[in-house]
Every structure is written in structure tokens, then in C-alpha cells.
Design a protein around this motif. Structure first.
Motif, PDB file in Angstrom:
ATOM      1  N   THR A 300     -65.786 -30.270  46.930  1.00 26.04           N
ATOM      2  CA  THR A 300     -66.786 -30.692  45.942  1.00 26.04           C
ATOM      3  C   THR A 300     -67.072 -32.184  46.055  1.00 26.04           C
ATOM      4  N   GLY A 301     -66.105 -32.931  46.591  1.00 25.63           N
ATOM      5  CA  GLY A 301     -66.248 -34.383  46.657  1.00 25.63           C
ATOM      6  C   GLY A 301     -65.614 -35.098  45.487  1.00 25.63           C
ATOM      7  N   ASN A 302     -65.165 -34.335  44.478  1.00 28.61           N
ATOM      8  CA  ASN A 302     -64.617 -34.991  43.294  1.00 28.61           C
ATOM      9  C   ASN A 302     -63.339 -35.758  43.596  1.00 28.61           C
ATOM     10  N   ASN A 303     -62.464 -35.172  44.408  1.00 26.37           N
ATOM     11  CA  ASN A 303     -61.213 -35.876  44.686  1.00 26.37           C
ATOM     12  C   ASN A 303     -61.425 -37.146  45.494  1.00 26.37           C
ATOM     13  N   SER A 304     -62.522 -37.200  46.240  1.00 16.99           N
ATOM     14  CA  SER A 304     -62.862 -38.459  46.908  1.00 16.99           C
ATOM     15  C   SER A 304     -63.101 -39.544  45.866  1.00 16.99           C
ATOM     16  N   ILE A 305     -63.765 -39.156  44.788  1.00 17.20           N
ATOM     17  CA  ILE A 305     -64.020 -40.103  43.706  1.00 17.20           C
ATOM     18  C   ILE A 305     -62.714 -40.457  42.996  1.00 17.20           C
ATOM     19  N   ILE A 394     -71.943 -40.486  37.880  1.00 14.93           N
ATOM     20  CA  ILE A 394     -70.617 -40.059  38.340  1.00 14.93           C
ATOM     21  C   ILE A 394     -69.814 -39.502  37.170  1.00 14.93           C
ATOM     22  N   PHE A 395     -69.980 -40.094  35.978  1.00 14.04           N
ATOM     23  CA  PHE A 395     -69.339 -39.570  34.763  1.00 14.04           C
ATOM     24  C   PHE A 395     -69.753 -38.119  34.526  1.00 14.04           C
ATOM     25  N   LEU A 396     -71.042 -37.832  34.634  1.00 14.47           N
ATOM     26  CA  LEU A 396     -71.548 -36.465  34.422  1.00 14.47           C
ATOM     27  C   LEU A 396     -71.040 -35.516  35.507  1.00 14.47           C
ATOM     28  N   PHE A 397     -70.944 -36.013  36.737  1.00 12.70           N
ATOM     29  CA  PHE A 397     -70.418 -35.195  37.832  1.00 12.70           C
ATOM     30  C   PHE A 397     -68.967 -34.802  37.554  1.00 12.70           C
ATOM     31  N   VAL A 398     -68.162 -35.799  37.174  1.00  7.48           N
ATOM     32  CA  VAL A 398     -66.752 -35.531  36.899  1.00  7.48           C
ATOM     33  C   VAL A 398     -66.602 -34.627  35.685  1.00  7.48           C
ATOM     34  N   LEU A 399     -67.474 -34.789  34.686  1.00  7.90           N
ATOM     35  CA  LEU A 399     -67.442 -33.931  33.494  1.00  7.90           C
ATOM     36  C   LEU A 399     -67.685 -32.470  33.878  1.00  7.90           C
TER      37      LEU A 399
END
Length: 516
Positions: A300-305, A394-399
Motif C-alpha cells: 500500500t505504501g503506508n509503511n514507507s510513510i 498523507i493524514f487522510l491516507f494513513v486514516l
């Protein structure tokens, strides 16, 4: 049998007889089990912040430190592109990948509790070594020990929570693992924010504080109960009955206990659980739970963030403290989202959360790529307005991730597998997860350097693929007893064709399929 200890008189007819009441003992065991997530979370949060601290870079990676403070166009995306630096992060996950196979044996033979204790001890040793590191070798060895702790913890804790929880509340209980993971990330970001101001050894404090969740998990692991499933599997049936009565808050556990014993008998007949996992009748669980979902969770790419949030924000022109504070905000979104998922996932189901959040994540990745393509990479820092907008996106993506692929990436695999292959399957889940976690950790900064804003378009494309995977192949598992999950695949439009051979096998053995 179609798996999970189900016979003609098995859970297909007994599940409606299961009883449970809330007990403080049950709450304690779940909180202790969920502490395993705090190990994973604290490390996710702390490593990215530490690798962006000047004092840490000057001591171990002086070339990266010099490049970080250059303001040339060609270094906009490439300030942190150093494979040894990324090895500091990824070595932990390569270690967890290897350890998980040893953890599988310990989890199956000695119980979930034994793996939890082993994981806490390994993580504690790694935290101490990292805090005292004098050279890169000590850093990497410490990370390997931390990885051992995560390998044991991620193998045992999701199983522990799934087996302790009653079917109707399994989603919320299992997500305690994700909740404490998110809490660990958030605490790590807050610690980094303050230790960044402590010179020259603030980074040692950040790394050393990883010992705190390890000690809590060690103490909890010593005092918590083993799961009834594992006790039955070990032949300790009298003890298993007592624990089941205690966690369910009732003496009337006959139906559930009989199902556990039948599942255990079938499990004992399995001499090679890894080979059994490859059988045709378990192919849906293997493809979805052990391979697809764990891999996609990382893509998803989230862990990269999560790994590199401070690094990413600094690469995009944020100052050191601003970068750490921004990553604290985005990781706060992860904690809030997990709470939302805990309360609603057993009501709305897994599929809806996957698909709805997936659409939001795709939009956020595309927006991020477009903004960076237009506004960044020309040798100048982003304006405050654009920077704030990116933080919000990015906040909305992580949410979105935090209420879908984050918690469900652990929940769904943990509830798909019957007892006889559960430990082996969980090893594959952790193995696949750690392979992709390590690859993402090792390759992301290099990819950011070479693909620039295109890396976010790549993640958007991957999320489209994984959303299609869920839409077409994942049945809804909410409130379905673990030992009945196989029935969902027998009536699924696609999987029933795949497992048709197991139905024929059942008929050839003179056992008619359980009516659906």
C-alpha cells in the motif's frame, strides 16, 4: 472433513450453543497479548525518526549528513539514498523473516505464551544493544535481535488474540494488536520529537526506550494464561477446560470445548503442517491469507510513510522538528483509525472496510504525486501552504489505511486457518509480511530518489490491484466462528471450483459434505 475440526456433528451444528460473558480475566489476557503490537509499533515509529537526527547521522553516516544539508536540485529526492542507512531499518525485518520459522515450531509445541516470552527477551536484548551502540556493526546486531522479537511476537500474538476471543467479538479483540502497534508508533514519534533536542545522545534514548514495551510484554507473558486451543493441542485438556471457562465467564462451555478437542485430534493427525497447507482444500486460505493479504499490506505504501515519515518530510523541505511533528500528526491518524475499525469492523465487515478505504488511498496517492510533480524537485523548498496540504493528504491516507489494510492485514489471516495448520500458516503470513516489509524498507529511499513523485503513482496502481483482489476473492468473515470459515469458501463463486477436489475426496471417504 473440510478442515478446522468440523465433522458432521461439529461446529456446523454446535456454534449456536457457544456462550460467553465479559470477564476481567479475559480483558487482562487480551491486553497482555496485544502488548506484542507495541514492540512492532515502537520500532516502526522510532527508526525513521532516528535516521533523520543529525547527531545519529554525524556519528554513523557522515556522508548522508553532508548530503542532507546540501540544497542542490539533484539531491531534492535523494538526500537519504544510502543502502547501509536503509539496512539499519530493513535488517530487523530480514531477521524477523528467518526467526518466524523457529517461532512456528515453538508456538505449536510449547504454546503461544512461550513465543510471546521469547519475543520479549529478544527485543529487550536488541534495545539494550542499540542504545549502547558504538559502531554500525553493533547497530545492525541490535536490529537483528529486535527482529527476532518481532518474529516471535507477530507469529504468536495474532493467534493468541484470535483464540482467546469469542467469535462475535473476534474482530475487535484481534485489532488490539493493531491498536497497540499504532500506539507504539505514536509514542515513538513523540519520543523522537523531544529526544531530537537532546544533544548528542538523544537518539540513544529513543532506541533504548524500546526496552519498556519489551519488559511489559515479558511480565505479561509470564502471568497470562495459555490459550485453550493450544492447551488442548498439547494434551492438557483439564487445564484447557478451566481456562476456557474462565475467559468465557461461564461453566457452560461444553459445545465449544468439544469442538476444540475435535480440532485438536485432527491437528495431531497432521505430521507435516506446512505440506498440509499446500493441499487443494486449503488453497483459498493459502492464497488469500498467507500470501495475498500480507504482501499487499506492505505494498500500500503506508509503511514507507511510517518508516521514513521524518525523512520524507525533511526531503520535501520541512525542518527537522517540523518533520518529526508532522510525522507525529500522521501517525496520530493511524491510532484514531484503528479505534474506529475496532468498534465498527464486526458491524460493517472486512470487505467494506477494505474497499471503501482503498478508494480513498488511491485518491490520496494520486493527489500527492500530482502536487510533487508540479511544486517540488526544482531545487526549492515547498511553500508552507503546499506543505500543510501534503500533511493533510498523507493524514487522510494513513486514516484510511489505519481502518483497513493495517488492522485487517493481521485480523483476516488469523481467522482464516483451521487449528491443524494455524501455526504453520501464521508463519507463512509473518514470513511474507516481513519479506515485503524488508524490501519496502530497503528499496523505498532508492525508489524515491529514482522514481521521484512516480513512486506514489506506483503505490496507487498497486492499491487498485489489491482492491480488485479483495472484491473478487475475499468472502466476508465477520462473526463467523473460526472453525466454520471453510464453509465460506465451499460456497464462494470462484473458490468452490478450486476446492472441488476436496469435496470429491470427502465423498470418496464416505463423508457427505456439511450442509450449508
Amino acid at each position: 472433513m473440510a478442515g478446522g475440526g468440523v465433522t458432521d456433528a461439529g461446529p456446523g451444528k454446535r456454534a449456536h450453543l457457544y456462550e460467553h460473558r465479559f470477564t476481567h480475566y479475559f480483558a487482562f489476557t487480551c491486553i497482555v497479548g496485544a502488548l506484542g503490537g507495541s514492540l512492532f509499533g515502537y520500532d516502526l515509529g522510532v527508526s525513521g525518526g532516528v535516521t533523520s537526527m543529525d547527531d545519529f547521522l554525524k556519528e554513523f553516516f557522515p556522508n548522508v549528513y553532508r548530503r542532507k544539508h546540501m540544497h542542490l536540485k539533484e539531491t531534492d529526492y535523494c538526500k537519504y539514498d544510502d543502502q547501509v542507512l536503509t539496512l539499519f531499518t530493513s535488517s530487523l525485518y530480514f531477521s524477523a523473516l528467518i526467526v518466524t520459522f523457529f517461532a512456528s515450531y515453538l508456538t505449536r509445541k510449547k504454546g503461544r505464551k512461550a513465543s510471546i516470552i521469547a519475543g520479549a527477551l529478544s527485543f529487550l536484548a536488541g534495545a539494550i544493544l542499540n542504545a549502547a551502540a558504538q559502531n554500525i556493526a553493533m547497530l545492525i546486531i541490535g536490529r537483528i535481535l529486535l527482529g527476532g522479537g518481532i518474529g516471535f511476537g507477530n507469529q504468536a500474538v495474532p493467534l493468541y488474540l484470535s483464540e482467546m476471543a469469542p467469535a462475535k467479538n473476534r474482530g475487535a479483540v484481534n485489532q488490539l494488536f493493531q491498536f497497540t502497534t499504532c500506539a507504539g508508533i505514536l509514542i515513538a514519534n513523540l519520543v523522537n520529537y523531544f529526544t531530537n533536542k537532546v544533544h548528542p545522545h538523544g537518539w540513544r534514548i529513543s532506541l533504548g526506550l524500546a526496552a519498556v514495551p519489551a519488559i511489559l510484554m515479558l511480565l505479561g507473558g509470564i502471568f497470562c494464561a495459555e490459550t485453550p486451543n493450544s492447551l488442548v493441542e498439547q494434551g492438557r485438556t483439564d487445564e484447557a477446560r478451566k481456562v476456557l471457562e474462565r475467559v468465557r465467564g461461564t461453566k457452560n462451555v461444553d459445545a465449544e470445548f468439544e469442538d476444540l478437542k475435535e480440532a485438536s485430534e485432527e491437528a495431531k493427525a497432521i505430521k507435516s503442517p506446512f505440506m498440509t497447507l499446500l493441499k487443494r482444500k486449503y488453497r483459498p486460505q493459502l492464497v488469500i491469507g498467507a500470501l495475498g493479504i500480507p504482501a499487499f499490506q506492505q505494498l500500500t505504501g503506508n509503511n514507507s510513510i511510517l518508516f521514513y515519515a521524518p525523512v520524507i518530510f525533511q526531503s520535501l523541505g520541512f525542518g527537522a522538528n517540523a518533520a518529526l511533528f508532522s510525522s507525529f500528526i500522521t501517525n496520530g491518524a493511524l491510532l484514531v483509525a484503528t479505534v474506529i475499525s475496532m468498534f465498527l469492523v464486526d458491524k460493517f465487515g472486512r470487505r467494506k472496510f477494505f474497499l471503501e478505504a482503498g478508494f480513498e488511498m488511491i485518491c490520496c496517492m494520486i493527489i500527492t504525486a500530482v502536487v510533487l510533480a508540479v511544486e517540488f524537485g526544482h531545487g526549492k523548498e515547498l511553500s508552507k501552504g503546499i506543505s500543510a496540504f501534503l500533511v493533510i493528504v498523507i493524514f487522510l491516507f494513513v486514516l484510511a489505511y489505519g481502518r483497513s489494510w493495517g488492522p485487517l492485514g493481521w485480523l483476516v489471516p488469523s481467522e482464516l486457518f483451521p487449528l491443524e495448520i494455524r501455526s504453520a500458516a501464521q508463519s507463512i503470513v509473518v514470513c511474507v509480511n516481513m519479506i515485503f516489509t524488508a524490501l519496502v524498507a530497503q528499496l523505498f529511499l532508492m525508489s524515491l530518489c529514482h522514481l521521484k513523485y512516480g513512486i506514489f503513482l506506483l503505490f496507487a496502481g498497486l492499491i487498485i490491484i489489491m482492491s480488485c483482489f479483495v472484491f473478487f476473492l475475499l468472502p466476508e468473515t465477520k462473526q463467523v466462528p473460526i472453525e466454520e470459515i471453510y464453509l465460506l469458501f465451499e460456497r464462494h463463486w470462484f473458490w468452490k471450483k478450486v476446492i472441488h477436489g476436496s469435496v470429491q475426496e470427502k465423498l470418496s471417504n464416505g463423508k457427505p459434505p456439511v450442509a450449508v
